[in-house]
Design a protein around this motif. Structure first.
Motif, mmCIF file in Angstrom:
data_model
loop_
_atom_site.group_PDB
_atom_site.id
_atom_site.type_symbol
_atom_site.label_atom_id
_atom_site.label_comp_id
_atom_site.label_asym_id
_atom_site.label_seq_id
_atom_site.Cartn_x
_atom_site.Cartn_y
_atom_site.Cartn_z
ATOM 1 N N SER A 171 -6.455 -6.566 8.417
ATOM 2 C CA SER A 171 -7.824 -6.806 7.729
ATOM 3 C C SER A 171 -7.822 -8.344 7.142
ATOM 4 N N GLY A 217 0.720 -1.198 0.213
ATOM 5 C CA GLY A 217 0.043 0.060 0.140
ATOM 6 C C GLY A 217 0.938 1.326 -0.034
ATOM 7 N N LEU A 257 -6.791 -2.145 -3.241
ATOM 8 C CA LEU A 257 -5.432 -2.464 -2.741
ATOM 9 C C LEU A 257 -4.367 -1.614 -3.085
ATOM 10 N N ARG A 261 -3.848 -3.097 6.270
ATOM 11 C CA ARG A 261 -4.497 -4.129 5.564
ATOM 12 C C ARG A 261 -4.021 -5.596 5.905
#
Lengths: 119, 214, 154
Positions: B184, B170, C39, B181
């Motif tokens: 997640s 990212g 993403l 992330r």
């Protein structure tokens, strides 16, 4: 009398589940979880993966910077696709050869893990 | 009719054609067949302890490390639950390896159970990814550098490497974006995929039966 | 019901089935695409050199010196400053070009050693052995008003 899943087999599964939990508890008490130091960009640090990635870590020693992806991406991918295709490979070349390949992988995995763990 | 019977009946757990409990088990099942069960129970321990951990963990760049410290030292039973999470993950992977060896040796992956083998391999793959994403969450030295190295491997693929690296991280560096992330993935994406796949796994076992021992 | 009408009904069924199938096909194609788009960061911060001042006392008289540079309140970053024999100064990034670990300097051999996979570089950052292929990155050094600035990628 034929064994039924419930209750004959389920009781054995439960027994093993409890045994597993006890094993986990014992391991937790003997080796409690640790926490490392805060992220610090000043010191050199040798990261070591969990034991199930050690073989990959070992493998990467033998791939120079421009071929890292072979060891780090292609080899794991080919192992995964071998595993997925096992039923069809078995059909093609027979169980013995498939077992030979699988056993080689397992042996390399074990040896690499041990080498990397003691070094 | 007592309340348990009523529940089992209304839930249709007791009807013959749908009962998951009324399966026959072939003769001569040895104790080598227990690793699948052990793996599943280890997964459940992981899942439940993870639920508890997520009550106190904060997936942010500034707070992650502090919250792990709090879990370790202040939260009652925190250290124990963290230990259970860690060790059940290890037991899970070991037992999956043994389970797949057992399935391989007894040739249980042969038709009609090929698809079940494939599903099992996918579960194993995602469990490994869970291990990788979970490693970053403590946000300490080890976590950070292991993720730097691990993601750099994906970034080394020619031509598409940088894009993949950006998709994983990212950002160009491992940073707070990466942490959130990975969090997640670790607590939402991968577990839900695993549960779906495990449902498929058990469904097929139920329909096809456990393979006859050799 | 006439035979024609029945046929029409069957055709309708076939058509509806096709619609349903293609609906799920489209959804399953779109989802991974959305996943990747979400993403991938839209404007990832381009890495750029930011210049930081090096205190006078950190200046190496000869050989090599490890310098910690303060980036902000809590963050520090280390670099290696090397004074070559001809009195020119180079700054080396500690990031190993293999997989991004930080290298250590070994004073006995005058080498950088990467702890991860054993890559080795000489004192000017050139690869000696090991998996790395590229030399250690040289950071730009600026001298202004008698002060030394080093550019870092942060």
């Amino acid at each position: 009398m034929k064994k039924k899943f419930y209750p004959d087999y389920l009781i054995e599964i439960l027994f093993f589940a409890i045994l597993t939990f006890e094993l986990i508890l014992i391991l937790t008490f003997i080796f409690p979880p640790l926490i490392g130091r805060e992220i610090d960009l000043l010191v050199a640090y040798q990261p070591r993966p969990e034991w199930y990635y050690l073989w990959l870590f070992w493998l990467l020693r033998y791939f120079s910077a421009d071929t890292v992806f072979i060891g780090g991406v292609l080899v794991p991918l080919s192992i995964v696709s071998f595993l997925i295709l096992v039923p069809w490979i078995d059909k093609k070349i027979g169980w013995k050869f498939t077992a030979l390949i699988a056993f080689t992988f397992l042996l390399i995995f074990l040896i690499a893990t041990i080498i990397e763990a003691i070094s | 009719m007592n309340i348990i019977d009523w529940f089992l009946d209304r839930f249709r757990l007791k009807t013959v054609h749908r009962g998951i409990f009324d399966r026959d088990i072939p003769e001569g099942i040895s104790y080598f067949y227990c690793f699948g069960g052990i793996a599943f129970s280890a997964f459940l321990f992981c899942f439940i302890s993870g639920l508890f951990l997520s009550l106190h963990y904060i997936p942010s760049e500034k707070e992650a490390y502090q919250s792990i410290l709090r879990i370790q030292e202040e939260v009652p039973l925190g250290k124990l639950i963290r230990g259970i999470h860690k060790w059940s993950a290890n037991v899970l992977i070991v037992s999956i390896i043994f389970h797949s060896i057992r399935v391989f040796v007894t040739k249980s992956y042969r038709p009609p159970r090929e698809l079940n083998w494939v599903v099992g391999v996918l579960v194993f793959l995602i469990i490994m990814l869970e291990g990788f994403t979970g490693y970053l969450l403590p946000w300490d030295q080890k976590a950070y550098w292991a993720t730097v190295v691990g993601t750099n491997i994906a970034g080394s693929i020619p031509f598409v490497g940088e894009t993949i690296l950006l998709i994983i991280r990212g950002n160009y560096e491992v940073s707070g974006v990466t942490l959130s992330r990975f969090y997640s993935f670790h607590v939402l994406w991968f577990p839900s995929i695993i549960i779906l796949l495990l449902w498929a796994h058990f469904h097929m076992i139920k329909k096809l039966g456990i393979s006859k021992p050799l | 019901m006439s035979i024609n009408k029945q046929l029409e009904k069957i055709n309708r069924r076939v058509f509806l089935k096709k619609v349903i199938k293609s609906f799920f096909l489209v959804i399953s194609l779109i989802l991974p695409f959305i996943w990747l788009t979400i993403l991938k960061p839209k404007n990832p911060k381009r890495r750029d050199f930011k210049f930081f001042e090096i205190p006078k006392d950190k200046y190496p008289k000869e050989g090599l010196k490890k310098v910690d540079i303060k980036i902000d309140e809590k963050k520090y970053f280390k670099i290696f400053l090397v004074n070559r024999n001809d009195n020119s100064l180079i700054a080396l990034s500690p990031v190993c070009t293999h997989l991004g670990c930080f290298v250590n300097f070994n004073r006995y051999n005058n080498e950088f050693i990467c702890p991860c996979h054993g890559g080795r570089y000489d004192i000017e950052g050139r690869v000696i052995t090991g998996p790395p292929k590229e030399n250690l990155q040289r950071l730009p050094v600026k001298i202004e008003n008698d002060k030394i600035y080093v550019g870092l990628i942060i």
